[in-house]
Design an enzyme around this catalytic site. Sequence first.
Site, PDB file in Angstrom:
ATOM      1  N   GLU A   1       0.890  -0.858  -0.011  1.00  0.00           N
ATOM      2  CA  GLU A   1       0.214   0.024  -0.053  1.00  0.00           C
ATOM      3  C   GLU A   1       0.840   1.369  -0.188  1.00  0.00           C
ATOM      4  OE1 GLU A   1      -3.391   0.123  -0.457  1.00  0.00           O
ATOM      5  OE2 GLU A   1      -2.639   2.011  -0.695  1.00  0.00           O
TER       6      GLU A   1
ATOM      7  N   LYS B   1       8.277  -1.339  -2.095  1.00  0.00           N
ATOM      8  CA  LYS B   1       7.665  -0.820  -0.776  1.00  0.00           C
ATOM      9  C   LYS B   1       8.631  -0.277   0.025  1.00  0.00           C
ATOM     10  CE  LYS B   1       4.843   0.705   2.050  1.00  0.00           C
ATOM     11  NZ  LYS B   1       3.534   1.266   2.292  1.00  0.00           N
TER      12      LYS B   1
ATOM     13  N   CYS C   1       5.610   4.250   9.256  1.00  0.00           N
ATOM     14  CA  CYS C   1       6.474   3.608   8.101  1.00  0.00           C
ATOM     15  C   CYS C   1       7.824   3.785   7.864  1.00  0.00           C
ATOM     16  CB  CYS C   1       5.564   3.931   6.795  1.00  0.00           C
ATOM     17  SG  CYS C   1       4.166   2.706   6.506  1.00  0.00           S
TER      18      CYS C   1
HETATM   19  C1  UDX Z   1       4.430   7.124   4.072  1.00  0.00           C
HETATM   20  C2  UDX Z   1       4.367   7.107   2.542  1.00  0.00           C
HETATM   21  O1  UDX Z   1       4.582   8.498   1.998  1.00  0.00           O
HETATM   22  C3  UDX Z   1       3.518   6.226   1.762  1.00  0.00           C
HETATM   23  O2  UDX Z   1       3.569   6.168   0.501  1.00  0.00           O
HETATM   24  C4  UDX Z   1       3.520   4.871   2.495  1.00  0.00           C
HETATM   25  O3  UDX Z   1       2.494   4.080   1.986  1.00  0.00           O
HETATM   26  C5  UDX Z   1       3.600   4.967   4.084  1.00  0.00           C
HETATM   27  O4  UDX Z   1       4.386   6.107   4.552  1.00  0.00           O
HETATM   28  P1  UDX Z   1       3.023   8.564   5.563  1.00  0.00           P
HETATM   29  O5  UDX Z   1       3.970   8.160   6.759  1.00  0.00           O
HETATM   30  O6  UDX Z   1       1.348   8.358   5.973  1.00  0.00           O
HETATM   31  O7  UDX Z   1       3.012   7.860   4.296  1.00  0.00           O
HETATM   32  O8  UDX Z   1       2.877  10.233   5.569  1.00  0.00           O
HETATM   33  P2  UDX Z   1       3.949  11.021   4.585  1.00  0.00           P
HETATM   34  O9  UDX Z   1       3.176  12.106   4.019  1.00  0.00           O
HETATM   35  O10 UDX Z   1       4.789  10.338   3.894  1.00  0.00           O
HETATM   36  O11 UDX Z   1       4.749  11.807   5.736  1.00  0.00           O
HETATM   37  C6  UDX Z   1       5.794  11.116   6.608  1.00  0.00           C
HETATM   38  C7  UDX Z   1       6.542  12.054   7.581  1.00  0.00           C
HETATM   39  O12 UDX Z   1       7.273  12.759   6.639  1.00  0.00           O
HETATM   40  C8  UDX Z   1       5.613  13.006   8.358  1.00  0.00           C
HETATM   41  O13 UDX Z   1       6.095  13.054   9.583  1.00  0.00           O
HETATM   42  C9  UDX Z   1       5.757  14.181   7.629  1.00  0.00           C
HETATM   43  O14 UDX Z   1       5.387  15.462   8.307  1.00  0.00           O
HETATM   44  C10 UDX Z   1       7.163  14.225   6.967  1.00  0.00           C
HETATM   45  N1  UDX Z   1       7.574  15.288   5.673  1.00  0.00           N
HETATM   46  C11 UDX Z   1       6.997  14.981   4.975  1.00  0.00           C
HETATM   47  C12 UDX Z   1       8.381  16.081   6.046  1.00  0.00           C
HETATM   48  O15 UDX Z   1       9.035  16.423   7.266  1.00  0.00           O
HETATM   49  N2  UDX Z   1       8.752  16.962   5.058  1.00  0.00           N
HETATM   50  C13 UDX Z   1       8.196  16.505   3.650  1.00  0.00           C
HETATM   51  O16 UDX Z   1       8.253  17.398   2.735  1.00  0.00           O
HETATM   52  C14 UDX Z   1       7.217  15.487   3.692  1.00  0.00           C
END
Ligand code: UDX
Length: 463
Positions: free
Chosen positions: A162, A221, A277
């Site tokens: 996913e 993944k 993740c």
């Molecule tokens: C992630 C992956 O994006 C997704 O494809 C996978 O299925 C699950 O893991 P998620 O953890 O839900 O998703 O959120 P994501 O938007 O990736 O953000 C992860 C972390 O990185 C958050 O704490 C977010 O605040 C941080 N982040 C993200 C940053 O600090 N800067 C960014 O530019 C992007």
Amino acid sequence: MKITKICCIGAGYVGGPTMAVIAQKCPHIQVTVVDLNEQRIALWNDPNVDNIPIYEPGLSEVVAEARGRNLFFSTAVDEAIAEAEMIFISVNTPTKTYGSGKGLAADLKYIELCARQIARVSTTDKIVVEKSTLPVRTAEAIKSILQNTGNGVKYQILSNPEFLAEGTAVEDLFSPDRVLIGGETTPEGEKAIQALVDIYANWVPKERILTTNVWSSELSKLVANAFLAQRVSSINSISELCEKTGADVNEVARAIGMDSRIGPKFLKSSVGFGGSCFQKDILNLVYIAKSYGLHEVADYWEQVIIMNDHQKTRFAKNIVCTLYNTVADKKIAFLGWAFKKDTNDTRESAAIYVANDLLFEQAKLAVYDPKVEHTQIISDLNYLQTRPSQENEKGIQTFNDPYEACKDAHAIAILTEWDEFKGYDWEKIYAHMNKPAFIFDGRNLLDKEKLTRIGFKYQTIGS
Ligand code: UDX
Ligand code: ADP
């Protein structure tokens, strides 16, 4: 092979939204989501659809449409497995906290229990789909358990990782960049792959559905998450350099992001990435590399985590240092606790680690998050096992009103980028704080000029 009944084991952040969308898009398929957690299932079935246990924009509408029609939530795991032709495994795979691989490898005990349960109750052939993020070659383990303990029933194992991100789960499921399906390259394997392709093809354009061998799918993944996390750690490493040199990390991110080879996404400097993740998957990758003796590969990816830990620690240290080297008994307001906006998920949230560091300095924390409850916050801190629970309770107060949380505070720390923070009456907040009134914006969210004009001492990341 036509699928008419799906069972999904695990009604969490992955299983819940994914199955709700499959059910909505495929009214001809009966989808039953099962979980051992009775309370969680009760909430999924709550007559008031706003009470479902996972907050995701747009999710309650999808559930409202499909629930009771062809979407069901239940604790009757055996029955749902027995009648389904296709079973998704969406249980949690946390990092191991014991034994070999402790702190690195994924704990597969829940997956193994699922496999054994499937083997025990199945009397008809099944397609088993791994949805949880798993180390490479887990499908092989599942297959071995199913074939050696089953009732002579035939199984096909598919990997279908996913890629949804929390906070945008429904959007991501409605129009995914790609759907990835890994399966065996045998005639039976190909039939199973096709059966799953046919489900997604109900709403996903065919050219976005990729099929690979099982191991490529499993590894992709981990690699996708490692690359995304690496971008965040890369820009965060530059944020510290910007602070020393007078460059502005937002300007740098914009400038490099306009290079089409780099691209603008995932370059937002922050207090550190969180979520269930990124860290877990990189640790998994590190563990796998080490287990093959690939130490340079392991060290390379481990650095992404080390940088992220450093970013959280240095955010906390900067607060202490700026507040005249002591925060003892000072009220510090936390705006945000979730690991990102638009979710109530707090797993690995940077807020937890920053709070932990400030509690060691005897600060008094006042937390406001629009979607996270007091009990969750305390349980997140207790999970670190760094001090007795009573002390966490003593050090942290939570508020339902952000203005109350900020009242009489010496400083405000922004830990999550919730949109509502931008619209607050910052003059009013300023008027009721201790002076000088500091803001440490861990998300570069607020309007620096405006806040400085009001009188705040405003600090961001990377400038
Ligand atoms: C992630 C992956 O994006 C997704 O494809 C996978 O299925 C699950 O893991 P998620 O953890 O839900 O998703 O959120 P994501 O938007 O990736 O953000 C992860 C972390 O990185 C958050 O704490 C977010 O605040 C941080 N982040 C993200 C940053 O600090 N800067 C960014 O530019 C992007
Ligand atoms: P994710 O983010 O991967 O979806 P969650 O922790 O939110 O992880 O959800 C996983 C769910 O799987 C939990 O609700 C847990 O109760 C459930 N679960 C774990 N093992 C089993 C099992 N053997 N049978 C049914 N449900 C299970």
